[in-house]
Write an enzyme that holds these catalytic residues in place. Structure first.
Site, short mmCIF file in Angstrom:
data_model
loop_
_atom_site.label_atom_id
_atom_site.label_comp_id
_atom_site.label_asym_id
_atom_site.label_seq_id
_atom_site.Cartn_x
_atom_site.Cartn_y
_atom_site.Cartn_z
N ASP A 39 13.00 44.84 23.73
CA ASP A 39 12.73 43.66 23.63
C ASP A 39 14.27 42.80 23.41
OD1 ASP A 39 13.18 44.47 21.15
OD2 ASP A 39 11.35 43.52 20.23
N HIS A 241 38.02 48.41 39.77
CA HIS A 241 37.07 47.86 38.67
C HIS A 241 36.71 48.84 37.56
CE1 HIS A 241 35.34 45.24 42.01
NE2 HIS A 241 36.49 44.75 41.67
N ASP A 258 43.03 43.37 33.11
CA ASP A 258 42.51 42.03 33.78
C ASP A 258 41.34 41.75 32.93
OD1 ASP A 258 41.14 40.49 35.64
OD2 ASP A 258 41.31 41.79 37.28
N ASP A 269 40.78 33.87 34.82
CA ASP A 269 41.02 35.35 35.31
C ASP A 269 42.43 35.69 35.32
OD1 ASP A 269 40.71 37.80 36.82
OD2 ASP A 269 39.91 36.77 38.52
N HIS A 348 43.34 45.21 48.29
CA HIS A 348 42.29 43.98 47.99
C HIS A 348 42.98 42.64 48.64
CE1 HIS A 348 44.47 42.74 44.55
NE2 HIS A 348 44.54 44.10 44.18
N HIS A 352 40.98 34.33 45.23
CA HIS A 352 39.80 34.20 45.53
C HIS A 352 39.58 32.71 44.76
CE1 HIS A 352 38.89 35.45 41.10
NE2 HIS A 352 39.59 36.47 41.80
N HIS A 359 34.45 34.62 41.00
CA HIS A 359 34.59 34.61 42.32
C HIS A 359 33.89 33.34 42.95
CE1 HIS A 359 35.52 39.26 42.12
NE2 HIS A 359 36.47 38.47 41.95
N GLU A 382 46.89 37.28 42.99
CA GLU A 382 46.87 38.40 42.14
C GLU A 382 47.33 39.50 43.27
OE1 GLU A 382 42.95 39.95 41.33
OE2 GLU A 382 41.92 37.90 42.15
N TYR A 386 48.73 50.05 44.07
CA TYR A 386 48.22 50.99 43.32
C TYR A 386 48.41 52.36 43.98
CZ TYR A 386 45.85 46.70 42.49
OH TYR A 386 45.67 45.28 42.42
N ARG A 403 49.22 44.88 38.89
CA ARG A 403 48.62 43.84 39.27
C ARG A 403 49.10 42.78 38.36
NH1 ARG A 403 43.53 45.09 40.09
NH2 ARG A 403 42.71 44.18 38.12
N GLU A 405 48.26 38.63 37.99
CA GLU A 405 47.11 37.71 38.51
C GLU A 405 47.47 36.51 37.53
OE1 GLU A 405 43.16 38.81 37.73
OE2 GLU A 405 42.60 37.20 39.37
N1 GLY Z 1 38.76 40.19 37.55
C1 GLY Z 1 38.20 40.15 38.94
C2 GLY Z 1 39.08 39.75 39.88
O1 GLY Z 1 40.18 39.82 39.49
O2 GLY Z 1 39.02 39.47 41.07
MN MN Z 2 40.63 37.70 40.40
MN MN Z 3 40.95 39.62 37.69
#
Ligand code: GLY
Ligand code: MN
Ligand code: MN
Length: 438
Positions: A39, A241, A258, A269, A348, A352, A359, A382, A386, A403, A405
């Site tokens: 619950d 991720h 991140d 982000d 990647h 975005h 996103h 970003e 890797y 990375r 970003e």
């Molecule tokens: N944290 C998700 C991205 O960087 O797209």
């Molecule tokens: Mn991002």
């Molecule tokens: Mn991110």
């Protein structure tokens, strides 16, 4: 942003939808509460489209925009003193109408009874279908109920339109009040990343650093993350991720974080990567400098009139050259880009849309054309690199994951980096972490 501005903004957004649908009817539900276990529920989060138009944050609510009469109608939970003692305050329809500037408000329990009348003799229904079968069934039920009245001379909407398209396009370009909130969210996340850099020491665990981030978010009123935080030491940074966040942080490794807070429904982000011991080694320094240069090249493309893929293409060129220089890929620069060989280490895209959703909504490509950037759009930039350990990778580069970003708004003459408050130059990071410059 004052409450009055906020109300006026949302009313203007509803007016824009009403103007766009002519004598159609738009219907939009907020998110359902979701059980976590037994619950206990997950913390409640409203639907972004719904909140964008209504500002109303309670669950069990539906917004109806009735084009022909120009009315905005809210359906919401009734006041219930007994439930409110247990679960918290509710506006109830009357107070909600007043507080959020709707023309009418009714108990949510009356939705199914009132909808057929609201749809009778209207040309089109604008709605979001396909996310929730229970909602889809309900909407079709209203249409059946209107059609059942055909012998009384009532006609049902003959067109069904996806409301997403219209709202996605509106949300893609942020107004001043949205940019104001996004700057605040970015500032809080920037402070959190600085706090994390200051706190990090070899021997700590990733979750201890996650705790520093969450503490800084929360103490500034950002009670939720915009997405699950990634706190990834060493080889974990090569898992895009990674959210386990439970490993020990080793001397000599990098830490990739991140993480971004959500504030008043808007996401930030940010990714930063820095040495656990405060000093980059030679290979880490090389890769970091390259990712930073790739980000600078991408940022230079963020301006009105640029095409969506421009920043990505610019970043890929810089990264691919680095990979050639380090012996990670072989051939010519154009060859490595054309063959996609660089994707083994950069898999990647470079960004975005960012807004109420991390996103965020909005087309990247439509009618066969990439989106052109216009002032008010917000995107992330970003790039990363890797390098998973493998026999054909020079030892010094193995398990380096980096990375960088930032969140960027397109302005009339270029762009503004919302997240500029977080250090990213090597000298600034080392200074912050060790008290000594590069
Ligand atoms: N944290 C998700 C991205 O960087 O797209
Ligand atoms: Mn991002
Ligand atoms: Mn991110």
């Amino acid at each position: 942003m004052t409450q009055t501005n906020d109300l006026a903004q949302r009313r203007a957004r509803r007016q824009a939808v009403l103007a766009g649908i002519g004598d159609g009817v738009a219907v939009l539900a907020t998110s359902a509460e979701v059980v976590r276990n037994r619950d206990s529920h997950y913390p409640y989060r409203f639907d972004s489209h719904f909140h964008y138009l209504s500002g109303f944050a309670e669950p069990e609510a539906v917004l109806v925009l009735h084009g022909q009469s120009g009315r905005s109608i809210l359906f919401c939970r009734e006041k219930d003193p007994e439930r409110e003692i247990w679960d918290g305050r509710r506006y109830g329809p009357d107070a909600a109408r007043e507080a959020f500037g709707f023309d009418e408000a009714w108990p949510i329990a009356e939705l199914d009874r009132r909808m057929p009348d609201l749809l009778a003799d209207q040309s089109a229904l604008h709605v979001i279908l396909g996310d929730d079968p229970v909602w889809d069934r309900r909407v079709l039920g209203w249409l059946e109920a209107v059609r059942a009245q055909v012998r009384n001379g009532v006609s049902a909407p003959s067109a069904l339109h996806d409301l997403r398209k219209r709202l996605d396009a509106m949300r893609l370009v942020k107004d001043a009040s949205e940019l104001d909130v996004m700057q605040k969210a970015a500032d809080i996340s920037a402070l959190a990343h600085q706090r994390a850099m200051r706190a990090t020491r070899p021997g700590m665990h990733e979750y201890e650093i996650e705790a520093e981030l969450l503490y800084e978010f929360c103490r500034h009123g950002a009670r939720s993350v915009a997405y699950n935080s990634i706190v990834a030491g060493g080889a974990n940074a090569c898992i895009l991720h990674y959210v386990d966040n439970n490993a020990r942080l080793n001397d000599g490794d990098l830490l990739l974080i991140d993480a971004g807070c959500e504030l008043a429904g808007y996401a930030s982000d940010i990714t930063r990567t820095f040495p656990v011991n405060g000093r980059f080694d030679a290979a880490q320094r090389d890769v970091y400098a390259c990712v930073l240069a790739a980000q600078a090249a991408a940022l230079a493309c963020v301006k009105p009139g640029a095409s969506w893929p421009d920043p990505h293409d610019a970043a890929v060129r810089v990264l691919a050259q680095g990979m050639l220089d380090w012996g990670l890929v072989q051939g010519s620069l154009d060859g490595v880009i054309e063959s996609g060989a660089y994707k083994r280490f950069y898999m990647h895209r470079t960004g975005h849309w960012l807004g109420m959703d991390v996103h965020d909504v909005g087309d990247y490509r439509s009618g066969g054309q990439w989106q052109n950037l216009v002032p008010g759009m917000v995107l992330t930039v970003e790039p990363g690199c890797y390098i998973q350990a493998a026999d054909d990778v020079p030892p010094a580069f193995r398990n380096i994951g980096i990375r960088i970003e930032d969140d960027v708004v397109v302005t009339a003459d270029g762009h503004h980096v919302l997240t500029a408050g977080t250090p990213k130059q090597i000298v600034d990071i080392e200074q912050l972490m060790t008290g000594q410059g590069g």
